[in-house]
Design an enzyme around this catalytic site. Sequence first.
Site, PDB file in Angstrom:
ATOM      1  N   LYS A   1       0.867  -1.139  -0.094  1.00  0.00           N
ATOM      2  CA  LYS A   1       0.028  -0.002  -0.107  1.00  0.00           C
ATOM      3  C   LYS A   1       0.849   1.268  -0.105  1.00  0.00           C
ATOM      4  O   LYS A   1       1.581   1.437   0.891  1.00  0.00           O
ATOM      5  CB  LYS A   1      -1.004   0.123   1.303  1.00  0.00           C
ATOM      6  CG  LYS A   1      -2.047   0.998   1.174  1.00  0.00           C
ATOM      7  CD  LYS A   1      -2.912   0.912   2.368  1.00  0.00           C
ATOM      8  CE  LYS A   1      -4.152   2.177   2.018  1.00  0.00           C
ATOM      9  NZ  LYS A   1      -3.743   3.489   1.807  1.00  0.00           N
TER      10      LYS A   1
ATOM     11  N   PHE B   1      -0.922   0.055 -10.885  1.00  0.00           N
ATOM     12  CA  PHE B   1      -1.352  -1.124 -10.348  1.00  0.00           C
ATOM     13  C   PHE B   1      -2.775  -1.650 -10.912  1.00  0.00           C
ATOM     14  O   PHE B   1      -3.130  -2.838 -10.641  1.00  0.00           O
ATOM     15  CB  PHE B   1      -1.483  -0.945  -8.809  1.00  0.00           C
ATOM     16  CG  PHE B   1      -2.351   0.228  -8.347  1.00  0.00           C
ATOM     17  CD1 PHE B   1      -3.814   0.436  -8.539  1.00  0.00           C
ATOM     18  CD2 PHE B   1      -1.567   1.157  -7.322  1.00  0.00           C
ATOM     19  CE1 PHE B   1      -4.294   1.594  -8.159  1.00  0.00           C
ATOM     20  CE2 PHE B   1      -2.381   2.384  -7.122  1.00  0.00           C
ATOM     21  CZ  PHE B   1      -3.712   2.520  -7.237  1.00  0.00           C
TER      22      PHE B   1
END
Length: 299
Positions: A28, A103
């Site tokens: 993250k 991503f």
Amino acid sequence: MASDARSVMLAQTWDDSVDPTNWWMSEKLDGVRAYWTGSTFYSRLGNVFHAPSFFTKDLPKTPLDGELWCGRGLFSKTMSIVKKTKTAEAHADDWKYVTYLVFDAPAHKGTYEERVEFIKKTIKEEKQSTYAVPVGIQKCKGVDHLMKTLDEVMKKTGEGIMLRKPGSLYDRCRSKSLLKVKKFHDEECHVVGRLKGTGRCSDMMGKIVCELPNGVQFKIGTGFSDAQRRKPPKIGAVVTFKYQEMSDHWHARLPVYLRERTDMTWADVCANYKTKMPFSARPKGEKPSLRKQHSVLFS
């Protein structure tokens, strides 16, 4: 289009009711979310990021979803760079330290695994002039593996772990197939001030000003019920709060009020701070360096 950027896929929070085995893990990132339309970067609110031409020239003419990132612990620096949107070419040297970490590929109709392969084939990260790179992923072997990896990320001052369900599609909503895994720290501080609220809370307390044993002061404005806002902790009261991480300037980031501690004195807190070394008392370590970075967990 700005409307596409405002409807990106968002994560729900993981809990142990979901078995993470065989889900895909990625780090993250503490960067700035950026949607690439094929010609322009947009924020989640639909605002344009005017990146310099050298930064975008190797990007594909197809939508990508990712984050503009300068490195762990450099969120504020990243934000200061990308906010200089109207004079991007004048600040081009600053953008040389930013990497676009990709991503997902929102327009691709395939599964997550197929979209990852598409990103790898589309972004030519081996080119010296490319400022984009696919986010590294790794298959999770179970809860123990997830927790161990989360600990590794936190030790490196990362934010947490993202979990992606295998075979999932790109959902333009807060999706159950995308989960965030984070750790919270909790500590004690004492109240040194109270600030009046605004709007709905105009007749109540809005925030409390707190201080840690090391002298650092900060404000807490969330976590309170209306009853607590009407009768907030008194000046000098010891309270417990939680937070996600330390900021670039080593302040508790996103602090949330938990409870008042009538069982502890401020002297107790100061003594514990020296002996038990809570997270905020730990040494900062080496200051993050601003440099072009393509290396994140699993890459």
